[in-house]
Scaffold this active site. Structure first.
Site, PDB file in Angstrom:
ATOM      1  N   ASP A  45       0.953  -1.165  -0.259  1.00  0.00           N
ATOM      2  CA  ASP A  45      -0.017   0.650  -0.311  1.00  0.00           C
ATOM      3  C   ASP A  45       0.412   1.703  -0.266  1.00  0.00           C
ATOM      4  OD1 ASP A  45      -2.852   0.994   0.749  1.00  0.00           O
ATOM      5  OD2 ASP A  45      -1.686   2.318   1.438  1.00  0.00           O
ATOM      6  N   TYR A  50       3.451   9.794  -0.556  1.00  0.00           N
ATOM      7  CA  TYR A  50       3.865   9.329   0.075  1.00  0.00           C
ATOM      8  C   TYR A  50       5.307   9.339  -0.547  1.00  0.00           C
ATOM      9  CZ  TYR A  50       0.395   6.435   2.000  1.00  0.00           C
ATOM     10  OH  TYR A  50      -0.693   6.586   2.999  1.00  0.00           O
ATOM     11  N   LYS A  75      -2.645   6.052  -3.926  1.00  0.00           N
ATOM     12  CA  LYS A  75      -3.636   6.969  -4.089  1.00  0.00           C
ATOM     13  C   LYS A  75      -3.946   8.154  -4.721  1.00  0.00           C
ATOM     14  CE  LYS A  75      -3.394   4.722   0.379  1.00  0.00           C
ATOM     15  NZ  LYS A  75      -2.567   4.590   1.309  1.00  0.00           N
ATOM     16  N   HIS A 108      -7.376  10.017  -1.978  1.00  0.00           N
ATOM     17  CA  HIS A 108      -7.248   9.857  -0.817  1.00  0.00           C
ATOM     18  C   HIS A 108      -7.776  10.682   0.414  1.00  0.00           C
ATOM     19  CE1 HIS A 108      -2.699   9.224   0.750  1.00  0.00           C
ATOM     20  NE2 HIS A 108      -3.122   8.855   1.899  1.00  0.00           N
TER      21      HIS A 108
HETATM   22  P1  NAD Z   1       0.996   1.827  11.775  1.00  0.00           P
HETATM   23  O1  NAD Z   1      -0.405   1.875  12.804  1.00  0.00           O
HETATM   24  O2  NAD Z   1       0.887   0.712  11.135  1.00  0.00           O
HETATM   25  O3  NAD Z   1       2.188   2.384  12.947  1.00  0.00           O
HETATM   26  C1  NAD Z   1       3.375   1.748  12.322  1.00  0.00           C
HETATM   27  C2  NAD Z   1       4.403   1.745  14.043  1.00  0.00           C
HETATM   28  O4  NAD Z   1       4.071   0.873  14.214  1.00  0.00           O
HETATM   29  C3  NAD Z   1       6.099   1.452  12.914  1.00  0.00           C
HETATM   30  O5  NAD Z   1       6.697   2.895  12.702  1.00  0.00           O
HETATM   31  C4  NAD Z   1       6.305   0.767  13.969  1.00  0.00           C
HETATM   32  O6  NAD Z   1       6.885   2.298  15.128  1.00  0.00           O
HETATM   33  C5  NAD Z   1       5.278   0.493  14.309  1.00  0.00           C
HETATM   34  N1  NAD Z   1       5.595  -0.949  14.898  1.00  0.00           N
HETATM   35  C6  NAD Z   1       4.741  -2.083  14.045  1.00  0.00           C
HETATM   36  N2  NAD Z   1       4.768  -3.360  14.330  1.00  0.00           N
HETATM   37  C7  NAD Z   1       4.745  -3.239  14.739  1.00  0.00           C
HETATM   38  C8  NAD Z   1       5.529  -4.451  15.929  1.00  0.00           C
HETATM   39  N3  NAD Z   1       5.367  -5.728  15.250  1.00  0.00           N
HETATM   40  N4  NAD Z   1       5.620  -4.336  17.458  1.00  0.00           N
HETATM   41  C9  NAD Z   1       5.612  -3.041  17.452  1.00  0.00           C
HETATM   42  N5  NAD Z   1       5.617  -1.557  16.875  1.00  0.00           N
HETATM   43  C10 NAD Z   1       5.469  -2.211  16.146  1.00  0.00           C
HETATM   44  O7  NAD Z   1       0.232   3.129  11.367  1.00  0.00           O
HETATM   45  P2  NAD Z   1       0.643   3.884   9.849  1.00  0.00           P
HETATM   46  O8  NAD Z   1       2.035   2.980   9.191  1.00  0.00           O
HETATM   47  O9  NAD Z   1       0.216   4.533  10.196  1.00  0.00           O
HETATM   48  O10 NAD Z   1      -0.528   2.671   8.997  1.00  0.00           O
HETATM   49  C11 NAD Z   1      -0.357   1.427   8.015  1.00  0.00           C
HETATM   50  C12 NAD Z   1      -0.772   1.718   6.796  1.00  0.00           C
HETATM   51  O11 NAD Z   1      -1.629   2.165   6.638  1.00  0.00           O
HETATM   52  C13 NAD Z   1       0.624   2.898   6.238  1.00  0.00           C
HETATM   53  O12 NAD Z   1       2.054   2.273   5.759  1.00  0.00           O
HETATM   54  C14 NAD Z   1       0.550   3.338   4.972  1.00  0.00           C
HETATM   55  O13 NAD Z   1       0.301   3.046   3.733  1.00  0.00           O
HETATM   56  C15 NAD Z   1      -1.407   3.285   5.124  1.00  0.00           C
HETATM   57  N6  NAD Z   1      -2.505   4.935   5.673  1.00  0.00           N
HETATM   58  C16 NAD Z   1      -2.942   5.680   4.817  1.00  0.00           C
HETATM   59  C17 NAD Z   1      -3.373   6.502   5.632  1.00  0.00           C
HETATM   60  C18 NAD Z   1      -4.633   7.230   4.422  1.00  0.00           C
HETATM   61  O14 NAD Z   1      -4.144   8.746   4.875  1.00  0.00           O
HETATM   62  N7  NAD Z   1      -4.817   6.687   4.180  1.00  0.00           N
HETATM   63  C19 NAD Z   1      -2.993   7.169   6.659  1.00  0.00           C
HETATM   64  C20 NAD Z   1      -1.913   6.767   7.293  1.00  0.00           C
HETATM   65  C21 NAD Z   1      -1.379   5.349   6.792  1.00  0.00           C
END
Ligand code: NAD
Length: 278
Positions: A45, A50, A75, A108
């Site tokens: 994704d 990004y 997106k 988005h």
């Molecule tokens: P997430 O909830 O996946 O959190 C990521 C963070 O969690 C990492 O930086 C790390 O610090 C921690 N983490 C990951 N795996 C872990 C583990 N096993 N143990 C402990 N900590 C851990 O947040 P995200 O990256 O914001 O969301 C996932 C994806 O969603 C993004 O990468 C992106 O592709 C998408 N996203 C979309 C939007 C949107 O507006 N559409 C906004 C934000 C994110």
């Protein structure tokens, strides 16, 4: 490792667990995505904003994995919703990704002040009809935005990608999806590390009971609710940990205990609010 798939209203299947690359810097994206593909992820994704689509594309090209085994989402960014701009934007994204089509293309944010999200949706329908995106959907759309685009076009998005985790569940969006045949994708499935989910007693107790990590328990909670997730990590061991969630099952009580984490007043939200983000 076989990740279950979810059938979209387009008739196509999406792997229920993928890898997200928000905040993965451009020069690290190729390495992160290469490692994710090595570990076994097949669903990536990304988004134009990004600024790492090239790195994602390079990793895909080098992987040698057949295109039809991969599911790639990108997106349309907010400043390109008007007029014919989405047509230019998808071509630029495809060029950077080195692909002739994405599996899923999303608007988005609705950015309601601009009032261009319905035009954007109309253009995504054209983009799908041209074969540049196999399925199309939206992100951060609330029921009022979803009602409007369906009223304007008659086309229901395949997914709405929204902030969703135990502390902020947006039940009204899920209910809309249930009613109209639209799937929910969770962004920030782990609360982006900004909400103290892992220390929560319901999560911690389930983790101990199943000899799994709190992150694995939270991901499992999403999966058992039928939600599509793509947690992000640039650490290979965490990528593997986040994928290793198919050998245990949370009980109904554990599910309920985790669902009860949502304070119910919106205070669990860690990202922007769709009505305020323009
Ligand atoms: P997430 O909830 O996946 O959190 C990521 C963070 O969690 C990492 O930086 C790390 O610090 C921690 N983490 C990951 N795996 C872990 C583990 N096993 N143990 C402990 N900590 C851990 O947040 P995200 O990256 O914001 O969301 C996932 C994806 O969603 C993004 O990468 C992106 O592709 C998408 N996203 C979309 C939007 C949107 O507006 N559409 C906004 C934000 C994110």
């Amino acid at each position: 490792m076989t990740v279950p798939t979810v059938k979209l209203n387009s008739g196509h299947e999406i792997p229920q667990l993928g890898f997200g690359v928000f905040l993965v810097p451009a020069d690290e994206a190729e390495k992160a995505v290469s490692e994710a593909l090595e570990v076994g992820y097949r669903h990536i994704d990304t988004a134009a904003i990004y600024r790492n689509e090239e790195g994602v594309g390079a990793a895909i090209a080098k992987s040698g994995i057949a295109r039809d085994e991969l599911f790639i989402t990108t997106k349309l960014w907010n400043d390109r919703q008007a007029g014919e701009e989405p047509h230019d934007a998808i071509r630029e994204s495809l060029d950077k990704l080195g692909l002739d089509r994405v599996d899923l293309y999303l608007t988005h944010w609705p950015t309601p002040e601009k009032d261009t999200y319905s035009n954007a949706w109309q253009k995504l329908i054209e983009i799908r009809d041209q074969g540049l995106a196999t399925s199309i959907g939206v992100s951060n759309h609330l029921p009022e935005h979803l009602d409007r685009i369906v009223q304007d076009t008659g086309v229901v998005p395949a997914v709405d990608q929204i902030e969703l985790h135990p502390a902020y569940q947006q039940a009204e969006v899920s209910a809309w999806g249930e009613k109209h045949g639209m799937k929910i994708e969770s962004w920030g499935p782990l609360g982006q590390g900004k909400y103290p989910l892992f220390e929560n007693p319901a999560v911690a107790a389930a983790a101990e009971a199943h000899a799994k990590s709190p992150a694995q328990v939270v991901l499992r909670w999403h999966l058992q609710r039928g939600v599509i997730v793509f947690p992000k990590s640039v650490r290979k061991e965490r990528m593997a940990e986040n994928l290793d969630v198919f050998d245990f099952e949370l009980t109904a009580d554990e599910m309920q205990g985790i669902t009860a984490i949502d304070p119910g007043d919106g205070s669990g939200r860690v990202g922007s609010h769709p009505l305020e983000f323009n």
